[in-house]
Design a protein around this motif. Structure first.
Motif, PDB file in Angstrom:
ATOM      1  N   UNK A  46       0.864  -1.171   0.000  1.00 17.15           N
ATOM      2  CA  UNK A  46       0.000   0.000   0.000  1.00 17.15           C
ATOM      3  C   UNK A  46       0.906   1.228   0.000  1.00 17.15           C
ATOM      4  N   UNK A  47       0.728   2.185  -0.955  1.00 12.67           N
ATOM      5  CA  UNK A  47      -0.161   2.120  -2.106  1.00 12.67           C
ATOM      6  C   UNK A  47       0.235   0.961  -3.031  1.00 12.67           C
ATOM      7  N   UNK A  48      -0.638   0.710  -4.037  1.00 13.72           N
ATOM      8  CA  UNK A  48      -0.461  -0.455  -4.889  1.00 13.72           C
ATOM      9  C   UNK A  48       0.952  -0.581  -5.445  1.00 13.72           C
ATOM     10  N   UNK A  49       1.554  -1.721  -5.180  1.00 13.44           N
ATOM     11  CA  UNK A  49       2.854  -2.035  -5.750  1.00 13.44           C
ATOM     12  C   UNK A  49       3.053  -3.538  -5.663  1.00 13.44           C
ATOM     13  N   UNK A  50       3.658  -4.112  -6.700  1.00 10.29           N
ATOM     14  CA  UNK A  50       3.965  -5.537  -6.705  1.00 10.29           C
ATOM     15  C   UNK A  50       5.483  -5.687  -6.730  1.00 10.29           C
ATOM     16  N   UNK A  51       5.998  -6.497  -5.833  1.00 14.10           N
ATOM     17  CA  UNK A  51       7.445  -6.673  -5.684  1.00 14.10           C
ATOM     18  C   UNK A  51       7.777  -8.152  -5.670  1.00 14.10           C
ATOM     19  N   UNK A  52       9.018  -8.446  -6.076  1.00 14.33           N
ATOM     20  CA  UNK A  52       9.451  -9.855  -6.098  1.00 14.33           C
ATOM     21  C   UNK A  52      10.832  -9.952  -5.451  1.00 14.33           C
ATOM     22  N   UNK A  53      11.006 -11.004  -4.697  1.00 16.94           N
ATOM     23  CA  UNK A  53      12.320 -11.320  -4.152  1.00 16.94           C
ATOM     24  C   UNK A  53      12.772 -12.637  -4.764  1.00 16.94           C
ATOM     25  N   UNK A  54      14.046 -12.722  -5.094  1.00 19.63           N
ATOM     26  CA  UNK A  54      14.578 -13.982  -5.619  1.00 19.63           C
ATOM     27  C   UNK A  54      15.599 -14.597  -4.683  1.00 19.63           C
ATOM     28  N   UNK A  55      15.682 -14.020  -3.481  1.00 23.33           N
ATOM     29  CA  UNK A  55      16.654 -14.545  -2.513  1.00 23.33           C
ATOM     30  C   UNK A  55      16.002 -14.806  -1.159  1.00 23.33           C
ATOM     31  N   UNK A  56      14.775 -15.279  -1.218  1.00 19.47           N
ATOM     32  CA  UNK A  56      14.112 -15.660   0.023  1.00 19.47           C
ATOM     33  C   UNK A  56      13.646 -14.509   0.881  1.00 19.47           C
ATOM     34  N   UNK A  57      13.524 -13.317   0.291  1.00 19.41           N
ATOM     35  CA  UNK A  57      12.999 -12.178   1.040  1.00 19.41           C
ATOM     36  C   UNK A  57      14.056 -11.236   1.570  1.00 19.41           C
ATOM     37  N   UNK A  58      15.316 -11.440   1.190  1.00 23.43           N
ATOM     38  CA  UNK A  58      16.394 -10.547   1.664  1.00 23.43           C
ATOM     39  C   UNK A  58      16.361  -9.223   0.905  1.00 23.43           C
ATOM     40  N   UNK A  59      16.222  -9.298  -0.413  1.00 24.27           N
ATOM     41  CA  UNK A  59      16.124  -8.079  -1.227  1.00 24.27           C
ATOM     42  C   UNK A  59      14.900  -8.185  -2.129  1.00 24.27           C
ATOM     43  N   UNK A  60      14.312  -7.034  -2.429  1.00 23.63           N
ATOM     44  CA  UNK A  60      13.060  -6.985  -3.197  1.00 23.63           C
ATOM     45  C   UNK A  60      13.192  -6.006  -4.355  1.00 23.63           C
ATOM     46  N   UNK A  61      12.635  -6.400  -5.487  1.00 16.27           N
ATOM     47  CA  UNK A  61      12.644  -5.537  -6.670  1.00 16.27           C
ATOM     48  C   UNK A  61      11.210  -5.259  -7.115  1.00 16.27           C
ATOM     49  N   UNK A  62      10.950  -4.031  -7.542  1.00 12.87           N
ATOM     50  CA  UNK A  62       9.612  -3.722  -8.063  1.00 12.87           C
ATOM     51  C   UNK A  62       9.361  -4.424  -9.388  1.00 12.87           C
TER      52      UNK A  62
END
Lengths: 85, 401
Positions: free
Chosen positions: B144-160
């Motif tokens: 919130x506000x709307x955003x979709x994020x992905x982590x490829x290292x188990x939640x250590x770092x996140x990218x929009x």
């Protein structure tokens, strides 16, 4: 430079008062984040805005701009404007 | 010899229903119920019978925890979406089921806007979804506000995920921080198709339901058949408010949705939702937040209706709480309230705060806005309270070990 840490952020520093350096408030916060990873983002958002309930005082005077110059003998107080329930 | 003295009747007796079930089901495992509240996180460790519960918590006392999720792929990694009233948002991560925690090195955050432009700021992470089993370290987060994020290292770092966050048409549907629910717009119900890691669904309150077939690079709305508040144009996605969308694990082509304007079912490949809440009792209505599906029977789902009349009190209708279940895909609904308060109970259940385990019979769990944690060991027939006097409950998840 002496930096006074509010209670809500002491889980990062484990101390009420820490040392950090920087020629500006932005540089000092970057140095703090190097020493205590994650600390800066809890106070400064991704657009480099000071978060709504965080305030910085340099030698007792509020600093509203991250470009605020600092000198080695200055003291930075980080204050939380406590609000909410 | 003892072996030869066994009565023949004991060998020829027809197996009971519970014995058949026991043969079908894997051995009962302990259940871990993860509770996220406005003032911290709590873990309830149940025994195999789901009768005794040991409290572990609070974790992060004073933090607003919007979601607490265990990674089913490794059974040990926990992610907690956290912020406080005074500090910015972050993600805490545990790899030992909550014994120790470490903060994400780079929590979900929008890119820095070019000089002179106003950038978006993540207020809080609202929703966490583990990725597909073929991508063991992938996670998704909705903010919130709307955003979709992905982590490829188990939640250590996140990218929009720019395919959604920066799509001009989606930006229009998302609106600004002032749009959406009273506590800010929410991107939620991030679903990964168990058959295809690139096939994703999500909901935006408000902004509609959407799917991607390319891992989030492009998105298509799925809102046909969904109603919006009377007088507004259903063709404008900004007026669509899905509260909770769930995919049936036993039939990934079937989805259920609790919407601001009713309960719906979608059977793919159709893209038209069918309103199945019309068969609810008129005095109860089909407004609510959570939607729960059965782990093995795609005809069975549960909802928790709330009062959506007048100024939207968002409480149990008439102060009398009750779960409602369908066993036939929404043709009919049955009220299940044995053990729940019979009146003067003015709480409700938020969209992440009701869930099911995968045991047989299925255990159901929900947390209330008044800080009570309830469970049923028999798919909703009988309810008992696990905990009272907690802070307002935002999310409840069940995991097994």
């Amino acid at each position: 430079m002496k930096v006074l840490i509010p209670g809500a952020l002491r889980s990062y520093t484990k101390a009420r008062e820490v040392e950090a350096s920087g020629a500006t408030l932005a540089a000092l916060l970057a140095d703090l984040d190097r020493r205590y990873p994650g600390l800066r983002f809890r106070m400064i958002d991704e657009q480099d805005g000071i978060r709504p309930h965080v305030r910085f005082f340099v030698n007792g005077e509020q600093a509203l701009d991250l470009a605020r110059p600092l000198r080695p003998g200055d003291a930075l107080y980080i204050v939380q404007a406590l609000s909410g329930g | 010899m003892a072996r030869t003295t066994k009565k023949p009747a004991a060998r020829t007796r027809r197996p009971t229903a519970s014995a058949k079930r026991a043969r079908r089901s894997p051995p009962a495992r302990d259940v871990l119920v993860l509770v996220a509240t406005r003032k911290g996180a709590f873990l309830y460790r149940g025994d195999a019978g789901r009768r005794r519960w040991r409290t572990d918590g609070p974790h992060f006392l004073g933090h607003v925890i919007n979601h607490l999720v265990l990674d089913p792929r490794d059974g040990g990694t926990l992610l907690a979406a956290a912020k406080t009233g005074h500090l910015g948002p972050t993600i805490f991560r545990s790899t030992d089921r909550g014994r120790s925690w470490k903060e994400a090195a780079r929590p979900p955050a929008f890119p820095k806007a070019p000089e002179g432009e106003t950038g978006r700021v993540v207020d809080h992470t609202f929703w966490l979804t583990p990725g597909h089993p073929s991508e063991p370290n992938a996670w998704y987060a909705g903010t919130s506000p709307h955003g979709l994020f992905r982590s490829e290292d188990g939640g250590v770092t996140w990218q929009p995920i720019a395919g959604l966050n920066d799509n001009p048409q989606y930006r229009e549907w998302m609106g600004g921080p002032q749009d959406g629910t009273p506590d800010g717009p929410k991107l939620h119900s991030i679903i990964v198709d168990p058959r295809d890691c690139a096939h994703l669904y999500l909901g935006m309150s408000s902004g509609g339901v959407h799917e991607s077939r390319d891992g989030g690079r492009s998105w298509t709305p799925i809102v046909r058949g969904l109603e919006v508040v009377e007088g507004f144009d259903a063709a404008n996605l900004a007026f669509h408010d899905p509260h909770c969308v769930r995919l049936c694990p036993s039939n990934p082509d079937r989805l259920y949705q609790q919407n601001h304007c009713g309960i719906y079912r979608l059977d793919r490949p159709s893209s038209e939702w069918l309103r199945i809440g019309k068969s609810m009792l008129k005095r109860v209505g089909d407004v609510g937040f959570p939607m729960v599906v059965h782990p093995r029977d795609s005809d069975t789902a549960w909802v928790f209706p709330m009062d959506g009349t007048t100024v939207w009190p968002r409480t149990s209708p008439g102060g009398v709480p009750g779960i409602h279940a369908t066993r036939n895909g929404g043709e009919t609904w049955q009220r299940l309230a044995a053990g729940l308060p019979e009146g003067q109970a003015w709480w409700t259940v938020k969209r992440q705060a009701m869930t099911a385990d995968s045991r047989d019979p299925v255990g159901l769990y929900f947390g209330t806005t008044s800080g009570e944690l309830w469970m049923s060991r028999d798919e909703g027939k009988r309810w008992s309270c696990i905990a009272r006097h907690l802070p307002e409950i935002y999310a409840v998840e069940a995991a097994e070990a």
